[in-house]
Design an enzyme around this catalytic site. Sequence first.
Site, PDB file in Angstrom:
ATOM      1  N   ARG A 164       0.915  -1.280  -0.048  1.00 53.01           N
ATOM      2  CA  ARG A 164      -0.058   0.063  -0.175  1.00 53.01           C
ATOM      3  C   ARG A 164       0.914   1.131   0.279  1.00 53.01           C
ATOM      4  NH1 ARG A 164      -2.849  -3.425  -0.581  1.00 53.01           N
ATOM      5  NH2 ARG A 164      -5.295  -3.835   0.157  1.00 53.01           N
ATOM      6  N   SER A 238     -10.524  -0.513   3.592  1.00 50.32           N
ATOM      7  CA  SER A 238      -9.590  -0.813   5.049  1.00 50.32           C
ATOM      8  C   SER A 238      -9.084   0.717   5.542  1.00 50.32           C
ATOM      9  CB  SER A 238      -8.400  -1.680   4.448  1.00 50.32           C
ATOM     10  OG  SER A 238      -8.773  -2.751   4.123  1.00 50.32           O
ATOM     11  N   GLU A 333      -4.469   3.660   6.758  1.00 49.65           N
ATOM     12  CA  GLU A 333      -3.969   3.677   5.374  1.00 49.65           C
ATOM     13  C   GLU A 333      -4.767   4.885   4.658  1.00 49.65           C
ATOM     14  OE1 GLU A 333      -5.406   1.461   1.632  1.00 49.65           O
ATOM     15  OE2 GLU A 333      -5.945   0.095   3.178  1.00 49.65           O
TER      16      GLU A 333
HETATM   17  N1  EPU Z   1     -10.428 -10.631  10.381  1.00 47.57           N
HETATM   18  C1  EPU Z   1     -10.867 -10.909  11.451  1.00 47.57           C
HETATM   19  N2  EPU Z   1     -11.908  -9.874  11.966  1.00 47.57           N
HETATM   20  C2  EPU Z   1     -12.314  -9.269  10.819  1.00 47.57           C
HETATM   21  C3  EPU Z   1     -11.671  -8.750   9.701  1.00 47.57           C
HETATM   22  C4  EPU Z   1     -10.590  -9.884   9.528  1.00 47.57           C
HETATM   23  O1  EPU Z   1     -10.658 -11.654  12.437  1.00 47.57           O
HETATM   24  O2  EPU Z   1     -13.264  -8.227  11.414  1.00 47.57           O
HETATM   25  C5  EPU Z   1      -9.342 -11.659  10.122  1.00 47.57           C
HETATM   26  C6  EPU Z   1      -9.827 -12.926   9.754  1.00 47.57           C
HETATM   27  O3  EPU Z   1      -8.889 -13.870  10.162  1.00 47.57           O
HETATM   28  C7  EPU Z   1      -9.343 -13.087   8.219  1.00 47.57           C
HETATM   29  C8  EPU Z   1      -8.205 -11.914   8.049  1.00 47.57           C
HETATM   30  O4  EPU Z   1      -8.407 -11.055   8.867  1.00 47.57           O
HETATM   31  O5  EPU Z   1      -8.990 -14.221   7.763  1.00 47.57           O
HETATM   32  C9  EPU Z   1      -8.067 -11.531   6.689  1.00 47.57           C
HETATM   33  O6  EPU Z   1      -9.539 -10.726   6.374  1.00 47.57           O
HETATM   34  P1  EPU Z   1      -9.830 -10.132   4.896  1.00 47.57           P
HETATM   35  O7  EPU Z   1      -9.541 -11.389   3.865  1.00 47.57           O
HETATM   36  O8  EPU Z   1     -10.956  -9.490   4.792  1.00 47.57           O
HETATM   37  O9  EPU Z   1      -8.408  -9.195   4.575  1.00 47.57           O
HETATM   38  P2  EPU Z   1      -7.870  -7.965   5.308  1.00 47.57           P
HETATM   39  O10 EPU Z   1      -6.507  -8.455   5.632  1.00 47.57           O
HETATM   40  O11 EPU Z   1      -8.770  -7.348   6.384  1.00 47.57           O
HETATM   41  C10 EPU Z   1      -6.716  -6.964   3.036  1.00 47.57           C
HETATM   42  C11 EPU Z   1      -6.747  -5.750   2.685  1.00 47.57           C
HETATM   43  C12 EPU Z   1      -8.251  -5.614   1.565  1.00 47.57           C
HETATM   44  C13 EPU Z   1      -8.226  -6.461   0.826  1.00 47.57           C
HETATM   45  C14 EPU Z   1      -8.478  -7.929   1.528  1.00 47.57           C
HETATM   46  C15 EPU Z   1      -8.331  -9.106   0.484  1.00 47.57           C
HETATM   47  C16 EPU Z   1      -5.275  -4.330   3.721  1.00 47.57           C
HETATM   48  C17 EPU Z   1      -5.350  -3.045   4.493  1.00 47.57           C
HETATM   49  N3  EPU Z   1      -6.425  -4.561   3.399  1.00 47.57           N
HETATM   50  O12 EPU Z   1      -7.816  -6.904   3.913  1.00 47.57           O
HETATM   51  O13 EPU Z   1      -7.981  -4.123   0.938  1.00 47.57           O
HETATM   52  O14 EPU Z   1      -9.681  -6.312  -0.006  1.00 47.57           O
HETATM   53  O15 EPU Z   1      -7.021  -7.879   2.304  1.00 47.57           O
HETATM   54  O16 EPU Z   1      -7.294  -9.209  -0.365  1.00 47.57           O
HETATM   55  O17 EPU Z   1      -4.346  -4.838   3.189  1.00 47.57           O
HETATM   56  C18 EPU Z   1      -8.473  -2.034   1.266  1.00 47.57           C
HETATM   57  O18 EPU Z   1      -7.193  -1.817   1.010  1.00 47.57           O
HETATM   58  O19 EPU Z   1      -9.212  -0.901   1.257  1.00 47.57           O
HETATM   59  C19 EPU Z   1      -9.056  -3.077   1.302  1.00 47.57           C
HETATM   60  C20 EPU Z   1     -10.246  -3.547   1.348  1.00 47.57           C
END
Ligand code: EPU
Length: 337
Positions: A164, A238, A333
């Site tokens: 990012r 995010s 972010e």
């Molecule tokens: N999780 C929780 N609780 C929550 C949310 C997430 O426990 O409320 C844990 C779970 O273990 C889940 C893991 O977090 O398996 C990952 O969650 P998710 O797949 O939703 O991805 P993220 O890491 O929260 C990142 C990006 C997103 C992108 C997703 C999918 C960042 C800051 N965010 O989110 O990007 O869509 O991966 O690749 O890296 C954005 O940048 O605006 C964005 C939405």
Amino acid sequence: MQLLENYALKSFNSFGIAVSAKYYCNISSNEALQEVLAWNKKQHHQILVLGGGSNILFTKNFEGLVLHNTLKGIELVRESEHYYYVRAMAGESWHEFVQYCVKQNYAGVENLILIPGNIGATPMQNIGAYGVEIKDVFYELEAVDIEAQSLVVFKKGDCNFGYRDSIFKQTLKNKFIITSVTYELPKLPKYNTSYGAIEMELEKQGVKELSIAAIAKAVIAIRQRKLPDPQQIGNAGSFFKNPVIPTEKYLQLKKPYPTLPGYADGASTKLPAGWLIEQCGWKGYRKEDAGCYALQALVLVNYGKATGEEIYNLSEKIIQTVQHKFEIVLEREVNIY
Ligand code: EPU
């Protein structure tokens, strides 16, 4: 060039925050951009380039000059044996660009479908989702140097892409206006379904043979389940970055928190900030119209009339409690103004 004064920005930021710009100028041509930059050379207003407005939180009125980038156009500029080179102007919607690529069967961006925002922000942020980042398909961009008013080409190696992150958020912050981006899209798709949820979704949808369109459809379904539609609930995706910590520290944290997920990459491990925030009890929290989304704790939301300050204050509290509990300092972010 049409300069508007005290112009409302509510419909130009996906958080839906009701603020205004002292000066606002819609940039729909390179000439208009040159003209307004020349005007501002004498005025010296602080410049804010607004694209889709999907990664910004306004906490007050903007007292400078907002340049709203609405440069349009998508063009296949050339092809080689293995790639299509497609140039998109910075004001095009990213999601519409991905839809166009899926239709043409140009590979490489299908995992990034439905990400809000415009083309110009994609290298700035090195946007990413479901195992793919823009740097994987980036070829070059054109940007106007605000000071010199000249057009400069940046190749991949010039951009310092990180998680990012890019040079445009670091040393070149506020120095360039990105006008177009050229992507290098493979003719032979290399499907990336390694991100757990995609495979599950493909199976659920009964997909037997992988295709660009099938992956795009699966990603849309996953995103729609977890992420609020900014048209309905104000948000900027995010709000925080996922923190990267030494793997050693991660293993120590696993002792008191055995279910803590982590994505190890050698000596460092990336943790899902959403998990940390949820453990601190914020998921689903709401005070007045500012909240932490009930289905994805990493997303802060405006249910209607929240001010930018209220959302910002909530983010401060989240940072403090996560730090207190896990000794990890979350980084925003979203750009704060
Ligand atoms: N999780 C929780 N609780 C929550 C949310 C997430 O426990 O409320 C844990 C779970 O273990 C889940 C893991 O977090 O398996 C990952 O969650 P998710 O797949 O939703 O991805 P993220 O890491 O929260 C990142 C990006 C997103 C992108 C997703 C999918 C960042 C800051 N965010 O989110 O990007 O869509 O991966 O690749 O890296 C954005 O940048 O605006 C964005 C939405």
